[in-house]
Design an enzyme around this catalytic site. Structure first.
Site, PDB file in Angstrom:
ATOM      1  N   CYS A 136      35.859   7.379  63.974  1.00  0.00           N
ATOM      2  CA  CYS A 136      35.633   7.879  62.374  1.00  0.00           C
ATOM      3  C   CYS A 136      36.489   9.274  62.341  1.00  0.00           C
ATOM      4  O   CYS A 136      35.968  10.373  62.870  1.00  0.00           O
ATOM      5  CB  CYS A 136      34.083   7.911  62.244  1.00  0.00           C
ATOM      6  N   CYS A 139      34.276  11.641  60.464  1.00  0.00           N
ATOM      7  CA  CYS A 139      32.996  12.201  61.050  1.00  0.00           C
ATOM      8  C   CYS A 139      33.534  13.210  62.085  1.00  0.00           C
ATOM      9  O   CYS A 139      32.964  14.273  62.345  1.00  0.00           O
ATOM     10  CB  CYS A 139      32.524  11.305  61.954  1.00  0.00           C
ATOM     11  N   ASP A 140      34.730  12.976  62.746  1.00  0.00           N
ATOM     12  CA  ASP A 140      34.804  13.694  63.802  1.00  0.00           C
ATOM     13  C   ASP A 140      36.368  14.633  63.818  1.00  0.00           C
ATOM     14  O   ASP A 140      36.999  15.366  64.600  1.00  0.00           O
ATOM     15  CB  ASP A 140      35.222  12.861  65.372  1.00  0.00           C
TER      16      ASP A 140
END
Length: 315
Positions: A136, A139-140
Site C-alpha cells: 500500500c 499507507c506506507d
C-alpha cells in the site's frame, strides 16, 4: 443467542467495514451477530502507523480497530470468532450462515470479508512484510522518503502507485515481468515521462534478503533466465507489490454478481444482486480501498439493511 433464533442481521467480517456496520446496526436496534474467522480488525491490525484516518492522526492499526471494537461492543454488538463455511438464501428468503460452531438464520447479511494483497511469491516476501515489503503506497509511502523503492507490477495499480511514490522516494524502479506496461495508455505515458521512474521490463524479483531490514534484492531476466543480485545499505530501499488483490468472495460464488477480478458488484446502497444481501469494504468493487472508505461502506450497508427491514435510520 440460540441456533433457532431468527436474527435481523449477520455481519461477516470484523474489519473496519464490519465493525462500522455493527455500530450502525445497533443504532437501528437490529438483532444480530458479527462473525470473524481470524482476529478482529482484518488487514488493518498489521499496519504499524495510520495517519490518514480523519481525526485520529498518528494511530496504529491495532489501536484504531480496538477502539472501533470497543465502541461496537459497548453499544451491544456480539462478535464471535467463527469461520463462515457457507452462506445460502432459503426458499422463504431467510439467509442461513453456517460455521463449525453454529448455524445462524437471519433476514439480511452484510459481507465485509475484505480483500488480501496478492503475493508476488519471491523469497523473503513474507519475512519482510511490513518492514521493507509493502502492499500500500498510500499507507506506507512516506516511510520511504529519500529512499529507493522497487514497484513490482505493470498494471494500472502499479503504475499509479509508482507515480504516487515519486512524491517521497528519490528513485522508483518498476519491475515488470512482461515487455510492456499493461496500464492504460495515459497512465503509462505519465510513468514513462517521469524522470524519477525507471522501468525494468522482462524482469522479476526472485528474492529480498537482509537481517532486520532488506539490504539486497535479486532479479531474474525473464528472457535469459540470468539472476543478478544488487546490494544496498540496510533499510535504504523498499519493495512495493502491486500484482492484484484477492477478494474474499469465493464464499458467495453463484449468489452475487462479481467483476472479472472477483470483487462483489453493489449499488450505492451496498446492495448486491441478491435481495437482502449487502457487501461493504474491500470485498466490493470500488475505486479506493482505505480504512475510511471501509467504515463508510459499513455505515451505508447497515442503514440500508435497516431500511430493507422497515426500520430506517434517520440521517
Amino acid at each position: 443467542m440460540s441456533s433457532t433464533e431468527l436474527l435481523d442481521l449477520v455481519v461477516i467480517g470484523a474489519g473496519p467495514a464490519g465493525l462500522s456496520a455493527a455500530i450502525y446496526a445497533q443504532r437501528a436496534m437490529l438483532s444480530g451477530v458479527v462473525l470473524e474467522q481470524e482476529s478482529v480488525g482484518g488487514q488493518v491490525v498489521l499496519t504499524s502507523e495510520v495517519d490518514n484516518y480523519p481525526g485520529v492522526p498518528n494511530a496504529d492499526g491495532y489501536s484504531l480497530v480496538e477502539a472501533m471494537q470497543k465502541q461496537a461492543i459497548d453499544l451491544g454488538s456480539t462478535i464471535r470468532l467463527e469461520n463462515v463455511e457457507s452462506v445460502s438464501r432459503l426458499d422463504d428468503g431467510i439467509f442461513e450462515v453456517v460455521t463449525p460452531q453454529d448455524t445462524y438464520h437471519s433476514k439480511a447479511v452484510i459481507v465485509a470479508g475484505g480483500a488480501s494483497p496478492r503475493a508476488a511469491g519471491f523469497e523473503g516476501e513474507a519475512k519482510f512484510k511490513g518492514h521493507g515489503v509493502s502492499y500500500c503506497a498510500t499507507c506506507d509511502g512516506m516511510f520511504y522518503r529519500g529512499k529507493h523503492v522497487f514497484v513490482i507490477g505493470g498494471g494500472n495499480s502499479a503504475a499509479e502507485e509508482a507515480l504516487f511514490l515519486t512524491k517521497f522516494a528519490d528513485k522508483v524502479t518498476m519491475v515488470v515481468r512482461k515487455d510492456h506496461l499493461r496500464a492504460q495508455a495515459a497512465v503509462a505515458m505519465q510513468v514513462e515521462q517521469n524522470e524519477k521512474i525507471e522501468i525494468r521490463f522482462n524482469t522479476s524479483v526472485v528474492a529480498v534478503d537482509g537481517d532486520n531490514l532488506p539490504k539486497s534484492i535479486s532479479f531474474r531476466d525473464n528472457v535469459t533466465d540470468e539472476v543478478v543480485t544488487e546490494s544496498y545499505g540496510e533499510g535504504s530501499f523498499g519493495v512495493f507489490v502491486f500484482v492484484g488483490r484477492v477478494p474474499a468472495s469465493e464464499l458467495l460464488r453463484g449468489l452475487v454478481q462479481v467483476d472479472e477480478a472477483g470483487y462483489i458488484v453493489t449499488d450505492e446502497r451496498m446492495a448486491t444482486s441478491t435481495t437482502g444481501l449487502f457487501a461493504a469494504g474491500d470485498i466490493r468493487q470500488k475505486p479506493l480501498r482505505q480504512i475510511v472508505t471501509a467504515a463508510s461502506d459499513g455505515a451505508i450497508a447497515a442503514t440500508s439493511v435497516a431500511a430493507y427491514l422497515g426500520q430506517p435510520i434517520e440521517g
